[in-house]
Design an enzyme around this catalytic site. Structure first.
Site, PDB file in Angstrom:
ATOM      1  N   SER A  98      37.748 -48.298 -30.931  1.00 30.00           N
ATOM      2  CA  SER A  98      37.481 -47.758 -32.263  1.00 30.00           C
ATOM      3  C   SER A  98      38.711 -47.545 -33.124  1.00 30.00           C
ATOM      4  O   SER A  98      38.580 -47.231 -34.316  1.00 30.00           O
ATOM      5  CB  SER A  98      36.699 -46.448 -32.149  1.00 30.00           C
ATOM      6  OG  SER A  98      35.351 -46.707 -31.826  1.00 30.00           O
ATOM      7  N   LYS A 103      38.686 -49.495 -36.273  1.00 28.93           N
ATOM      8  CA  LYS A 103      37.979 -49.045 -37.471  1.00 28.93           C
ATOM      9  C   LYS A 103      38.931 -48.884 -38.654  1.00 28.93           C
ATOM     10  O   LYS A 103      38.506 -48.962 -39.818  1.00 28.93           O
ATOM     11  CB  LYS A 103      37.232 -47.743 -37.196  1.00 28.93           C
ATOM     12  CG  LYS A 103      35.981 -47.907 -36.337  1.00 28.93           C
ATOM     13  CD  LYS A 103      35.273 -46.581 -36.132  1.00 28.93           C
ATOM     14  CE  LYS A 103      33.919 -46.760 -35.439  1.00 28.93           C
ATOM     15  NZ  LYS A 103      34.020 -47.276 -34.071  1.00 28.93           N
ATOM     16  N   SER A 108      32.902 -42.036 -35.611  1.00 25.28           N
ATOM     17  CA  SER A 108      33.163 -43.253 -34.839  1.00 25.28           C
ATOM     18  C   SER A 108      31.864 -44.029 -34.579  1.00 25.28           C
ATOM     19  O   SER A 108      31.576 -44.449 -33.453  1.00 25.28           O
ATOM     20  CB  SER A 108      33.854 -42.912 -33.512  1.00 25.28           C
ATOM     21  OG  SER A 108      34.648 -44.002 -33.074  1.00 25.28           O
ATOM     22  N   ARG A 142      43.300 -37.294 -25.008  1.00 25.70           N
ATOM     23  CA  ARG A 142      43.936 -38.198 -25.970  1.00 25.70           C
ATOM     24  C   ARG A 142      44.619 -37.409 -27.091  1.00 25.70           C
ATOM     25  O   ARG A 142      45.759 -37.713 -27.477  1.00 25.70           O
ATOM     26  CB  ARG A 142      42.885 -39.137 -26.586  1.00 25.70           C
ATOM     27  CG  ARG A 142      42.191 -40.060 -25.618  1.00 25.70           C
ATOM     28  CD  ARG A 142      41.026 -40.786 -26.277  1.00 25.70           C
ATOM     29  NE  ARG A 142      39.961 -39.852 -26.675  1.00 25.70           N
ATOM     30  CZ  ARG A 142      38.845 -40.212 -27.298  1.00 25.70           C
ATOM     31  NH1 ARG A 142      38.655 -41.481 -27.628  1.00 25.70           N
ATOM     32  NH2 ARG A 142      37.931 -39.319 -27.600  1.00 25.70           N
TER      33      ARG A 142
END
Length: 285
Positions: free
Chosen positions: A89, A92, A137, A271
Site C-alpha cells: 500500500s 498508493k 488504505s 511499523r
C-alpha cells in the site's frame, strides 16, 4: 549484535562518488552536483543505534533515515535497505499522483461508489473519496483507479519516475502488480522517491503535488508535520510491513523508510512505533 550508524562519507573523491551512486536521491535523473566542496558539506553523522527499538520489540527489519539539511544518513540493517520488496500500500502514493494527474479521479472529494461487495475491513464497505481511501488504505478503491489509468499509461508513468524495478507485468495484472509483483522497490529507492516528491522533481502538476502531500499528512502538531503511508504485503511469508514518508521539523526534512517482517497482525503497529522511536533517538518528535 552489530550497531548500524550513519553512513560515513570518506574523503577521497572517488569513494564519495561511489557512495553517492548508491544513496537515495542521487540518480541518473538528478541534477549534476559540484563535488569541489563535497567533503566540507557532507559531515559524518554521530553514531546512533537505531537497532535498539527492533531488539526491544523483537522485530526483524530495517530503517533508513536521511537528514536533508545536514546530508546525513542513519540506518539499521544496511543489507536489507538495499533489498527489494513488494511496495504494497505504499504504492498508493504513486497511484494517487497518477490518478489525479490523469483525471481518473477529479480531486480529493470526488466519490467512487462502493460495488456492494462485503470485505473484511468495514471502512472499505462504503462510498469513498481518495482522501478517505488513502487513510483507510482501501485496496479495492485503488484497484479501480489502476484499472481506469490502464496498463499503458501506468507503465509510462512508472518509467518516467523510475519507480522501483519498473515492472508492472501484463495488462491482466494492472490491479495487483504492487501487491503480488512483479513491481518491487528497496527502502533506499523509497527514500529517493520521497525526496523527489518533496522537491517536486517529478512530472506532475503543482495541483497534483499539493493534493497528494496534503493527503499524506499522517500527523500534524505545532512542532512538526509527519507525512507517510503504511503498507502490508500479505502475498509473501513472512508478510512485509512498510512505513515510508518524511518528517518536517525544525525547518528541516527527514525522509524515512521502515521495513519489517510481520509474523502476525499484532506486529503491525511496530511499523509506526519503530519509526517514532528512531526519530526520538535523533532528538525529534
Amino acid at each position: 549484535m552489530r550497531k548500524f550508524s550513519a553512513i560515513a562519507i570518506a574523503t577521497p573523491i572517488l569513494l564519495i562518488l561511489l557512495n553517492m551512486a548508491s544513496f537515495p536521491g542521487i540518480s541518473a535523473q538528478s541534477q549534476a552536483i559540484d563535488t569541489s566542496s563535497l567533503v566540507s558539506t557532507i559531515p559524518v553523522a554521530q553514531s546512533v543505534d537505531l537497532g535498539r527499538s527492533f531488539r526491544e520489540l523483537g522485530i526483524e527489519g530495517s530503517i533508513l533515515i536521511y537528514d536533508q539539511n545536514n546530508k546525513k544518513f542513519y540506518e539499521h540493517n544496511a543489507a536489507r535497505n538495499s533489498q527489494a520488496f513488494f511496495p504494497a500500500s505504499t504504492f498508493k502514493i504513486f497511484n494517487s499522483l497518477v490518478a489525479l494527474e490523469t483525471g481518473v479521479i477529479k480531486d480529493d472529494v470526488a466519490v467512487l461508489t462502493w460495488d456492494g461487495i462485503q470485505r473484511q475491513i468495514p471502512a472499505w464497505n462504503q462510498d469513498t473519496n481518495i482522501r478517505q481511501a488513502f487513510k483507510n488504505s482501501t485496496v479495492c478503491f485503488y484497484q479501480v483507479l489502476a484499472r481506469k489509468i490502464c496498463h499503458e499509461r501506468m507503465q509510462k508513468f512508472i518509467n518516467q519516475v523510475g519507480y522501483g524495478n519498473r515492472q508492472i507485468g501484463t495488462p491482466e495484472q494492472i490491479d495487483r502488480f504492487w501487491l503480488e509483483g512483479p513491481l518491487q522497490i528497496t527502502p533506499r529507492q523509497q527514500i529517493e522517491f520521497m525526496q523527489r516528491l518533496y522537491r517536486q522533481d517529478l512530472l506532475f502538476s503543482q495541483r497534483t503535488f499539493d493534493l497528494v502531500k496534503d493527503i499524506m499528512v499522517f500527523e500534524s502538531t505545532p512542532n512538526y508535520v509527519l507525512r507517510g503511508k503504511t503498507g502490508w504485503a500479505t502475498s509473501v511469508n513472512p508478510n512485509i510491513g512498510w512505513f515510508v514518508g518524511f518528517l518536517e521539523q525544525n525547518n528541516n526534512v527527514y525522509f524515512f523508510a521502515t521495513n519489517i517482517n510481520l509474523r502476525n497482525p499484532d506486529d503491525a503497529p511496530a511499523r509506526i512505533e519503530i519509526t517514532r522511536r528512531s526519530f526520538k533517538a535523533l532528538g525529534l518528535l
